[in-house]
Design an enzyme around this catalytic site. Structure first.
Site, short mmCIF file in Angstrom:
data_model
loop_
_atom_site.label_atom_id
_atom_site.label_comp_id
_atom_site.label_asym_id
_atom_site.label_seq_id
_atom_site.Cartn_x
_atom_site.Cartn_y
_atom_site.Cartn_z
N SER A 61 3.57 -3.74 -7.33
CA SER A 61 4.00 -4.61 -7.66
C SER A 61 3.81 -4.77 -9.34
O SER A 61 3.51 -3.77 -10.18
CB SER A 61 2.90 -5.40 -8.59
OG SER A 61 2.82 -6.52 -8.68
N LYS A 111 -0.19 -5.65 -0.23
CA LYS A 111 0.72 -6.16 -1.90
C LYS A 111 1.39 -8.00 -0.93
O LYS A 111 1.98 -8.47 -1.68
CB LYS A 111 1.96 -4.95 -1.37
CG LYS A 111 3.32 -5.54 -1.82
CD LYS A 111 3.05 -5.67 -3.86
CE LYS A 111 4.11 -6.62 -4.61
NZ LYS A 111 5.40 -6.12 -4.16
N HIS A 148 -1.00 -10.42 -2.55
CA HIS A 148 -0.48 -10.43 -3.71
C HIS A 148 0.72 -11.40 -3.28
O HIS A 148 0.96 -12.40 -5.45
CB HIS A 148 -0.29 -9.18 -4.33
CG HIS A 148 0.04 -9.16 -5.68
ND1 HIS A 148 2.02 -9.33 -6.29
CD2 HIS A 148 -0.12 -9.11 -6.86
CE1 HIS A 148 2.38 -8.97 -6.95
NE2 HIS A 148 0.65 -9.25 -7.81
N ASN A 149 1.53 -11.06 -3.07
CA ASN A 149 3.06 -11.78 -3.37
C ASN A 149 3.11 -13.17 -3.02
O ASN A 149 2.68 -14.42 -3.72
CB ASN A 149 4.07 -11.28 -2.54
CG ASN A 149 4.51 -10.41 -3.32
OD1 ASN A 149 3.92 -9.58 -4.27
ND2 ASN A 149 6.24 -10.03 -3.48
N GLU A 152 1.09 -14.45 -5.78
CA GLU A 152 2.01 -15.34 -7.30
C GLU A 152 2.50 -15.85 -6.93
O GLU A 152 3.60 -17.41 -7.14
CB GLU A 152 2.91 -14.22 -6.72
CG GLU A 152 4.28 -14.09 -7.49
CD GLU A 152 5.52 -12.70 -7.61
OE1 GLU A 152 4.46 -11.39 -7.36
OE2 GLU A 152 5.96 -12.70 -7.20
C1 6PG Z 1 5.91 -7.59 -7.84
C2 6PG Z 1 7.09 -8.69 -7.32
C3 6PG Z 1 8.27 -8.41 -6.64
C4 6PG Z 1 9.34 -9.03 -6.44
C5 6PG Z 1 8.82 -10.19 -5.64
C6 6PG Z 1 9.96 -11.47 -5.59
O1 6PG Z 1 5.45 -8.25 -7.69
O2 6PG Z 1 6.74 -6.79 -8.93
O3 6PG Z 1 6.46 -9.63 -6.59
O4 6PG Z 1 7.71 -7.17 -5.42
O5 6PG Z 1 9.48 -9.41 -7.54
O6 6PG Z 1 9.69 -10.21 -4.48
O7 6PG Z 1 9.60 -12.57 -4.69
P1 6PG Z 1 10.64 -13.75 -4.02
O8 6PG Z 1 11.72 -12.72 -4.08
O9 6PG Z 1 10.40 -14.18 -2.46
O10 6PG Z 1 10.19 -15.07 -4.78
#
Ligand code: 6PG
Length: 481
Positions: free
Chosen positions: A128, A182, A185-186, A189
């Site tokens: 990430s 991960k 984590h997302n 996010e």
């Molecule tokens: C990270 C982000 C990366 C990406 C996401 C965006 O941890 O660096 O999470 O993995 O920006 O995949 O996700 P979406 O396109 O689903 O919003």
């Protein structure tokens, strides 16, 4: 001289990871299906370190010391399988293949099994931090066989972000554990972003404030408990003016949020595990709602608001209420995410250390935040903590904001401001702390129409009432009592 690590797939993430290894003094083999990308990496950045370019996968594999460490950084999905298929016949026993894309963890489990059949190690690795993180220090979540971490771990820890001298990288657990973490984590996010978006909406609608003014509020918040990358970039985005129109940039963006799928996977998995991650789910559905164009058009025409005007007498007090409600909702979203990690860890025997997850998320990644230190501390106090919210620090922090949280959610409902993540988090808080839930009635209903049985507060076993006969209670077919 052979290279110590290889990267195949040189789009921006792969290219930046390769440069990061080179910056740390490693000799890095690089390969891309289309040779032009390899050439441009060498032309643009060849002087930054020790790169070995290859024009074929065979040459790439041969340029690596053994056991080979090969990072695949291609778009997750069929592309990853294609590279793996091609690599297998070229590799030798003990070599390590690392998938650094956003793979879905069941794919990682499947791929590890396949590679193990060939006596190869497969490491599903969450990374990430976006482009900049890949280059300057991401948060790294490697899974796979523990022994592969012995040779790989020190290199990964070196190129990862560091907070207080501690690397934002640790071994997560076997097979799919790294990609699973991960994924969560997302999901977190998504929840964090939605909560920030709701706070922005509340401030805008409540105060009649414009984007620049709200940017200032977020900037101030970023000096306190909410300090985080996402709050910081929110302030920057809100302060930005569109070049073409001179309007606040955020006001010229179409209000339909997209996603690539990791949030959706998180919610799907939580449904399978039976873990309520309402904050992440609401955030994912809020994106879907924003993109439901025909429904929004129909609703805009047809649905009255019948809302009250939100009269705000004390602007500073309102801003503080929103801040407290945001913090409390954020704690709920993280608490739920950590519950999901615990449940999956139990189910899959991954033995994931939740405190360590919070530790490696303190730097490098998208959800990096001051607040993660508090989570690490909570799990240090009690590694088996059943609920993050119930840790004394969080109980107090959320408790301090509780009245504010209720005021904001109630006020938003009266004023017709949608706050799915704020309000569902408060509902979760009140649900999880309830002495008694109306679930009892649901059990009775289930027993009524489907003889699904219920348990009693004062006796052991499963019971059923003969609803359509004399309404006597039975237990496993016999009269009870
Ligand atoms: C990270 C982000 C990366 C990406 C996401 C965006 O941890 O660096 O999470 O993995 O920006 O995949 O996700 P979406 O396109 O689903 O919003």
């Amino acid at each position: 001289e052979l290279a110590q690590i290889g990267v195949t797939g040189l789009a921006v993430m792969g290219r930046n990871l390769a440069r990061n290894f080179a910056h740390h003094g490693y000799r890095v083999a690089v390969h891309n299906r289309t040779q032009a990308r390899t050439d441009s990496l060498l032309a643009d950045h060849g002087d930054e370190g020790d790169f070995v370019g290859s024009s074929s996968l065979e040459e790439f594999v041969q340029s690596l010391e053994r056991p080979r460490r090969i990072i695949i950084m291609v778009k997750a999905g069929a592309g990853t399988d294609a590279v793996i298929e091609e690599l297998i016949p070229l590799l030798e026993s003990g070599d390590i293949v690392i998938d650094a894309g956003n793979a879905h963890f069941p794919d990682t489990v499947r791929r590890e099994k396949l590679l193990a059949e060939h006596d190869l190690h497969f490491v599903g690795m969450g990374v990430s931090g976006g482009e900049e993180g890949a280059l300057k220090g991401p948060s790294i979540m490697p899974g796979g066989p523990a022994e592969s971490y012995e040779s790989l771990g020190p290199m990964l820890e070196e190129i990862s972000a560091h907070v207080d001298g501690v690397p934002c990288c640790t071994y997560i657990g076997p097979d799919g554990a790294g990609h699973f973490v991960k994924m969560v984590h997302n999901g977190i996010e998504y929840a964090d972003m939605q909560l920030i978006a709701e706070a922005y909406d509340l401030l805008g609608r409540g105060l009649g404030a414009d984007a620049a003014e709200i940017a200032g509020i977020f900037r101030t918040w970023n000096e306190g408990d909410l300090e985080s990358f996402l709050i910081e970039i929110t302030a920057e985005v809100l302060a930005h003016t569109d070049d073409r129109t001179g309007k606040p940039f955020v006001d010229i963006i179409l209000d339909q949020a997209e996603q690539k799928g990791t949030g959706r996977w998180t919610v799907q998995n939580a449904l399978d595990l039976g873990v309520p991650i309402t904050g992440i789910a609401e955030a994912t559905f809020a994106r879907a709602l924003s993109g439901s164009v025909p429904q929004r058009e129909a609703a805009r025409e047809a649905l009255p608001a019948d809302a009250e005007e939100w009269v705000i007498e004390d602007r500073d007090a309102f801003i503080e209420d929103v801040r407290l409600a945001l913090y409390a909702s954020k704690v709920v979203a993280y608490s739920q995410g950590f519950d999901q990690i615990a449940a999956a860890s139990r189910e899959n025997d991954w033995n994931i250390d939740r405190g360590a997850m919070a530790r490696i998320w303190r730097g490098g990644c998208i959800i990096r935040a001051r607040f993660l230190n508090r989570i690490t501390e909570a799990y240090e106090r009690d590694p088996e903590l059943p609920l993050l919210l119930a840790d004394p620090y969080f109980t107090e922090a959320v408790g301090n904001g509780l009245a504010a949280w209720r005021r904001i959610v109630a006020g938003a409902a009266r004023a017709g401001v949608p706050t799915p993540a704020f309000s569902s988090s408060l509902a979760y808080y009140d649900g999880i702390r309830a002495q008694r839930l109306p679930a009892a009635l649901i059990q009775a209903q289930r027993d009524f129409f489907g003889a699904h049985t219920y348990r009693r507060v004062d006796d052991e076993g499963a019971f059923h009432v003969e609803w359509s006969l004399d309404r006597s209670e039975t237990s496993e077919g016999r009269p009870a009592g």
